[in-house]
Write a protein that holds these residues in place. Structure first.
Motif, PDB file in Angstrom:
ATOM      1  N   GLU A  64       0.837  -1.200   0.000  1.00  0.00           N
ATOM      2  CA  GLU A  64       0.000   0.000   0.000  1.00  0.00           C
ATOM      3  C   GLU A  64       0.873   1.251   0.000  1.00  0.00           C
ATOM      4  OE1 GLU A  64      -2.334  -0.414   3.520  1.00  0.00           O
ATOM      5  OE2 GLU A  64      -3.915  -1.551   2.521  1.00  0.00           O
ATOM      6  N   ASP A  65       0.408   2.309  -0.682  1.00  0.00           N
ATOM      7  CA  ASP A  65       1.175   3.548  -0.757  1.00  0.00           C
ATOM      8  C   ASP A  65       0.214   4.727  -0.812  1.00  0.00           C
ATOM      9  OD1 ASP A  65       2.961   5.693  -1.474  1.00  0.00           O
ATOM     10  OD2 ASP A  65       4.374   4.171  -2.173  1.00  0.00           O
ATOM     11  N   ASP A  66       0.391   5.686   0.076  1.00  0.00           N
ATOM     12  CA  ASP A  66      -0.476   6.863   0.110  1.00  0.00           C
ATOM     13  C   ASP A  66      -0.096   7.907  -0.937  1.00  0.00           C
ATOM     14  OD1 ASP A  66      -1.965   5.860   2.196  1.00  0.00           O
ATOM     15  OD2 ASP A  66      -0.783   6.856   3.748  1.00  0.00           O
ATOM     16  N   ALA A  67       1.187   7.935  -1.332  1.00  0.00           N
ATOM     17  CA  ALA A  67       1.676   8.996  -2.196  1.00  0.00           C
ATOM     18  C   ALA A  67       1.971   8.539  -3.620  1.00  0.00           C
ATOM     19  CB  ALA A  67       2.948   9.607  -1.588  1.00  0.00           C
ATOM     20  N   ASN A  68       2.108   7.246  -3.847  1.00  0.00           N
ATOM     21  CA  ASN A  68       2.472   6.707  -5.143  1.00  0.00           C
ATOM     22  C   ASN A  68       1.581   5.506  -5.453  1.00  0.00           C
ATOM     23  OD1 ASN A  68       5.148   8.234  -5.783  1.00  0.00           O
ATOM     24  ND2 ASN A  68       5.397   7.511  -3.670  1.00  0.00           N
ATOM     25  N   PRO A  69       1.620   5.009  -6.693  1.00  0.00           N
ATOM     26  CA  PRO A  69       0.796   3.841  -7.022  1.00  0.00           C
ATOM     27  C   PRO A  69       1.117   2.647  -6.120  1.00  0.00           C
ATOM     28  CG  PRO A  69       1.646   4.860  -9.021  1.00  0.00           C
ATOM     29  CD  PRO A  69       2.341   5.533  -7.877  1.00  0.00           C
ATOM     30  N   ASP A  70       0.081   1.894  -5.751  1.00  0.00           N
ATOM     31  CA  ASP A  70       0.290   0.659  -5.000  1.00  0.00           C
ATOM     32  C   ASP A  70       1.073  -0.333  -5.856  1.00  0.00           C
ATOM     33  OD1 ASP A  70      -1.201   1.827  -3.034  1.00  0.00           O
ATOM     34  OD2 ASP A  70      -2.845   0.391  -3.095  1.00  0.00           O
ATOM     35  N   LEU A  71       1.785  -1.245  -5.184  1.00  0.00           N
ATOM     36  CA  LEU A  71       2.655  -2.198  -5.864  1.00  0.00           C
ATOM     37  C   LEU A  71       2.285  -3.629  -5.507  1.00  0.00           C
ATOM     38  CD1 LEU A  71       6.123  -0.496  -5.116  1.00  0.00           C
ATOM     39  CD2 LEU A  71       4.696  -0.207  -7.162  1.00  0.00           C
ATOM     40  N   LEU A  72       2.701  -4.545  -6.359  1.00  0.00           N
ATOM     41  CA  LEU A  72       2.743  -5.967  -6.035  1.00  0.00           C
ATOM     42  C   LEU A  72       4.204  -6.388  -6.024  1.00  0.00           C
ATOM     43  CD1 LEU A  72      -0.062  -7.461  -8.332  1.00  0.00           C
ATOM     44  CD2 LEU A  72      -0.146  -7.259  -5.834  1.00  0.00           C
ATOM     45  N   TRP A  73       4.638  -6.966  -4.900  1.00  0.00           N
ATOM     46  CA  TRP A  73       5.996  -7.487  -4.802  1.00  0.00           C
ATOM     47  C   TRP A  73       5.977  -8.993  -5.058  1.00  0.00           C
ATOM     48  CZ3 TRP A  73      10.802  -5.356  -3.899  1.00  0.00           C
ATOM     49  CH2 TRP A  73      10.841  -3.994  -3.567  1.00  0.00           C
ATOM     50  N   SER A  74       7.050  -9.484  -5.683  1.00  0.00           N
ATOM     51  CA  SER A  74       7.206 -10.917  -5.880  1.00  0.00           C
ATOM     52  C   SER A  74       8.688 -11.235  -5.969  1.00  0.00           C
ATOM     53  CB  SER A  74       6.462 -11.383  -7.142  1.00  0.00           C
ATOM     54  OG  SER A  74       6.418 -12.797  -7.208  1.00  0.00           O
ATOM     55  N   LEU A  75       9.018 -12.489  -6.255  1.00  0.00           N
ATOM     56  CA  LEU A  75      10.417 -12.912  -6.325  1.00  0.00           C
ATOM     57  C   LEU A  75      10.533 -14.166  -7.157  1.00  0.00           C
ATOM     58  CD1 LEU A  75      11.504 -14.717  -3.048  1.00  0.00           C
ATOM     59  CD2 LEU A  75       9.137 -14.177  -3.550  1.00  0.00           C
ATOM     60  N   GLN A  76      11.775 -14.462  -7.562  1.00  0.00           N
ATOM     61  CA  GLN A  76      12.081 -15.664  -8.321  1.00  0.00           C
ATOM     62  C   GLN A  76      13.028 -16.550  -7.522  1.00  0.00           C
ATOM     63  OE1 GLN A  76      13.186 -12.934 -11.695  1.00  0.00           O
ATOM     64  NE2 GLN A  76      12.410 -14.643 -12.928  1.00  0.00           N
ATOM     65  N   GLU A  77      12.785 -17.865  -7.548  1.00  0.00           N
ATOM     66  CA  GLU A  77      13.616 -18.794  -6.791  1.00  0.00           C
ATOM     67  C   GLU A  77      14.742 -19.411  -7.615  1.00  0.00           C
ATOM     68  OE1 GLU A  77      11.795 -22.376  -5.416  1.00  0.00           O
ATOM     69  OE2 GLU A  77      11.158 -23.007  -7.411  1.00  0.00           O
ATOM     70  N   THR A  78      14.740 -19.203  -8.926  1.00  0.00           N
ATOM     71  CA  THR A  78      15.667 -19.885  -9.816  1.00  0.00           C
ATOM     72  C   THR A  78      17.113 -19.573  -9.464  1.00  0.00           C
ATOM     73  OG1 THR A  78      13.998 -19.593 -11.550  1.00  0.00           O
ATOM     74  CG2 THR A  78      16.202 -20.307 -12.240  1.00  0.00           C
ATOM     75  N   VAL A  79      17.931 -20.615  -9.313  1.00  0.00           N
ATOM     76  CA  VAL A  79      19.349 -20.430  -9.016  1.00  0.00           C
ATOM     77  C   VAL A  79      19.992 -19.590 -10.114  1.00  0.00           C
ATOM     78  CG1 VAL A  79      21.561 -21.584  -8.694  1.00  0.00           C
ATOM     79  CG2 VAL A  79      19.478 -22.601  -7.738  1.00  0.00           C
ATOM     80  N   GLY A  80      20.697 -18.538  -9.699  1.00  0.00           N
ATOM     81  CA  GLY A  80      21.345 -17.638 -10.644  1.00  0.00           C
ATOM     82  C   GLY A  80      20.466 -16.520 -11.144  1.00  0.00           C
ATOM     83  N   HIS A  81      19.195 -16.533 -10.772  1.00  0.00           N
ATOM     84  CA  HIS A  81      18.264 -15.509 -11.262  1.00  0.00           C
ATOM     85  C   HIS A  81      17.262 -15.167 -10.158  1.00  0.00           C
ATOM     86  CE1 HIS A  81      16.989 -13.179 -14.713  1.00  0.00           C
ATOM     87  NE2 HIS A  81      15.722 -13.493 -14.481  1.00  0.00           N
ATOM     88  N   ARG A  82      17.782 -14.855  -8.979  1.00  0.00           N
ATOM     89  CA  ARG A  82      16.947 -14.603  -7.807  1.00  0.00           C
ATOM     90  C   ARG A  82      16.671 -13.120  -7.649  1.00  0.00           C
ATOM     91  NH1 ARG A  82      19.657 -19.470  -4.278  1.00  0.00           N
ATOM     92  NH2 ARG A  82      18.188 -21.035  -5.042  1.00  0.00           N
ATOM     93  N   ASN A  83      15.688 -12.674  -8.388  1.00  0.00           N
ATOM     94  CA  ASN A  83      15.289 -11.277  -8.341  1.00  0.00           C
ATOM     95  C   ASN A  83      14.092 -11.093  -7.423  1.00  0.00           C
ATOM     96  OD1 ASN A  83      17.135 -10.335 -10.496  1.00  0.00           O
ATOM     97  ND2 ASN A  83      15.911 -11.720 -11.760  1.00  0.00           N
ATOM     98  N   VAL A  84      14.111 -10.019  -6.660  1.00  0.00           N
ATOM     99  CA  VAL A  84      12.969  -9.590  -5.856  1.00  0.00           C
ATOM    100  C   VAL A  84      12.502  -8.280  -6.469  1.00  0.00           C
ATOM    101  CG1 VAL A  84      12.165  -8.992  -3.545  1.00  0.00           C
ATOM    102  CG2 VAL A  84      14.011 -10.669  -3.832  1.00  0.00           C
ATOM    103  N   PHE A  85      11.236  -8.191  -6.847  1.00  0.00           N
ATOM    104  CA  PHE A  85      10.841  -7.063  -7.682  1.00  0.00           C
ATOM    105  C   PHE A  85       9.416  -6.614  -7.366  1.00  0.00           C
ATOM    106  CE2 PHE A  85       9.615 -10.955  -9.776  1.00  0.00           C
ATOM    107  CZ  PHE A  85       8.350 -10.685 -10.302  1.00  0.00           C
ATOM    108  N   ALA A  86       9.109  -5.398  -7.789  1.00  0.00           N
ATOM    109  CA  ALA A  86       7.775  -4.815  -7.607  1.00  0.00           C
ATOM    110  C   ALA A  86       7.258  -4.293  -8.928  1.00  0.00           C
ATOM    111  CB  ALA A  86       7.825  -3.691  -6.588  1.00  0.00           C
ATOM    112  N   VAL A  87       5.950  -4.497  -9.155  1.00  0.00           N
ATOM    113  CA  VAL A  87       5.269  -3.956 -10.322  1.00  0.00           C
ATOM    114  C   VAL A  87       4.127  -3.073  -9.851  1.00  0.00           C
ATOM    115  CG1 VAL A  87       5.852  -5.918 -11.803  1.00  0.00           C
ATOM    116  CG2 VAL A  87       3.718  -5.946 -10.482  1.00  0.00           C
ATOM    117  N   THR A  88       3.702  -2.142 -10.694  1.00  0.00           N
ATOM    118  CA  THR A  88       2.538  -1.343 -10.343  1.00  0.00           C
ATOM    119  C   THR A  88       1.301  -2.228 -10.341  1.00  0.00           C
ATOM    120  OG1 THR A  88       2.410  -0.702 -12.676  1.00  0.00           O
ATOM    121  CG2 THR A  88       3.433   0.862 -11.148  1.00  0.00           C
ATOM    122  N   GLN A  89       0.569  -2.203  -9.265  1.00  0.00           N
ATOM    123  CA  GLN A  89      -0.607  -3.064  -9.125  1.00  0.00           C
ATOM    124  C   GLN A  89      -1.638  -2.774 -10.216  1.00  0.00           C
ATOM    125  OE1 GLN A  89      -3.786  -1.496  -7.307  1.00  0.00           O
ATOM    126  NE2 GLN A  89      -4.583  -2.988  -8.757  1.00  0.00           N
ATOM    127  N   ALA A  90      -1.793  -1.512 -10.604  1.00  0.00           N
ATOM    128  CA  ALA A  90      -2.823  -1.146 -11.569  1.00  0.00           C
ATOM    129  C   ALA A  90      -2.592  -1.770 -12.937  1.00  0.00           C
ATOM    130  CB  ALA A  90      -2.883   0.381 -11.699  1.00  0.00           C
TER     131      ALA A  90
END
Length: 399
Positions: A369-395
């Motif tokens: 949740e964000d009062d000043a900016n667009p709300d986000l969805l956070w997720s992540l990848q488990e793949t060995v060598g490609h472990r990114n934690v990232f956020a996208v705009t929920q809208a």
């Protein structure tokens, strides 16, 4: 607002092609969830199961508040340099080289301090805005599940790009000679609400931990040593400096005849509930159920960040999608991540179901949740060598 903005930002809704992954506009799905009788699903909660032993451990070891843990953060995170091939990409990071390439440890669940306290004080918990990831550890690259941990990641421009690992443990022994052992679960989902951390326990429900009760341990010994040592004064934890002891259990039951598989969980702050989802296959799986998956919502006790001693589900769904690693819900909307299909599904009763292109190796979801900016969805990848934690705009993924 202290959310970092120095990473690549991709306009919401853009179609981006990287390698073989393509983000495309939503298309209506042919199938949608159907309603199940919510009264068939219940929880039994006990937040005091380990009180005596945990008090004895605190007396022996002492506690470290979250801000002290983060002051001693000893791993560096780095920024993501592309958009991962998904629409609405906003920001993210990856773990250091050791964790990114570690074939014995796998990131699974994700939650944040915005889950814990909401948007107040920019989402700071004990002075820090944090992303929290749960992991499970195997006994070697091809071994069986052996333990679980969490990672606390600073996500605040005021602090360095650091993170710290904390081992999850369960108290054992006696009050005169307290000890602890590993928590051997998949830790496929995690939700932080108030001071409590809820970690999915696939066959049972959830394990409960208290973020105010992180214990300090000795860092000598060998990587295999765990718990109280023979001198009675030394406590090892596989070389971890901090452990988080379990404080309670939330056990699930059903009258439907088929027990829930707690594959992932997420917090819905609007309805003050935790939602869970099952990882299942349409057919052909040997390690997972071969049937349609379910998603169930369980409300917290009124005005509390804990469940009542007995709780009945407030919503239950049967889903038309499979291999679901992640779930999120907010204000009547639902999202489901399928690693097997590399798709993110969005659904509301009014709008129906929509399907979006998503990342490979995707795991849990968390709503930011964000009062000043667009709300986000956070997720992540488990793949060995490609472990990114990232956020996208929920809208980008639903109204």
């Amino acid at each position: 607002m202290k959310l970092r903005r120095h990473l690549l930002i991709v306009a919401a809704g853009a179609a981006v092609v990287i390698g073989s992954v393509v983000a495309v506009p939503a298309a209506s799905a042919a199938a949608a969830p159907s309603t199940l009788p919510a009264g068939q699903y219940t929880l039994s909660a006990d937040y005091h199961k380990y009180d005596a032993l945990n008090s004895a451990l605190v007396a022996k070891l002492g506690t470290a508040p979250v801000h002290t843990v983060m002051d001693n953060a000893n791993h560096d995170r780095t920024g993501i340099t592309d958009s991962l091939g998904i629409a609405g990409y906003q920001t993210g990071f990856r773990f250091d080289d050791g964790d990114n390439g570690d074939c014995a440890n796998y990131p699974q669940g994700i939650t944040t301090s915005r889950d814990a306290i909401g948007t107040a004080n920019s989402g700071n918990y004990d002075g820090h805005q944090l992303v929290l990831v749960s992991w499970y550890t195997k006994d070697g690259c091809d071994g069986a599940s052996a333990r679980s941990r969490i990672t606390l990641v600073d996500w605040d421009a005021t602090y360095p790009n650091k993170y710290r690992k904390i081992l999850l443990v369960e108290a054992t022994g006696t009050t005169a000679a307290p000890s602890f052992r590993d928590v051997v679960i998949h830790a496929g989902g995690v939700s932080w609400y108030g001071d409590y951390l809820y970690v999915a326990d696939t066959a049972h429900g959830m394990r409960v931990f208290d973020m105010r009760k992180i214990l300090k341990t000795d860092t000598g010994g060998t990587a295999g040593q765990i718990g109280r040592q023979s001198d009675g004064a030394t406590y090892y934890a596989h070389n971890y400096a901090y452990v988080l002891p379990q404080v309670g259990t939330v056990t699930a039951a059903t009258t439907s005849g088929t027990a829930l598989a707690w594959s992932s969980i997420s917090l819905d702050r609007v309805s003050k509930s935790i939602v869970m989802v099952e990882y299942t296959c349409a057919s052909g799986c040997t390690d997972y159920p071969n049937r349609a998956p379910r998603a169930v919502r369980f409300p917290f006790a009124a005005g509390a960040t804990t469940f009542a001693a007995a709780t009945t589900a407030s919503q239950a769904l049967q889903l038309p999608w499979y291999k679901l690693n992640g779930v999120a819900s907010h204000n009547g909307r639902w999202w489901f991540n399928s690693s097997g299909s590399k798709q993110l599904y969005y659904w509301t009763p009014a709008d129906g179901a929509h399907t979006y292109g998503w990342v490979g190796g995707g795991e849990s979801l968390s709503y930011w949740e964000d009062d000043a900016n667009p709300d986000l969805l956070w997720s992540l990848q488990e793949t060995v060598g490609h472990r990114n934690v990232f956020a996208v705009t929920q809208a980008t993924y639903g109204a």
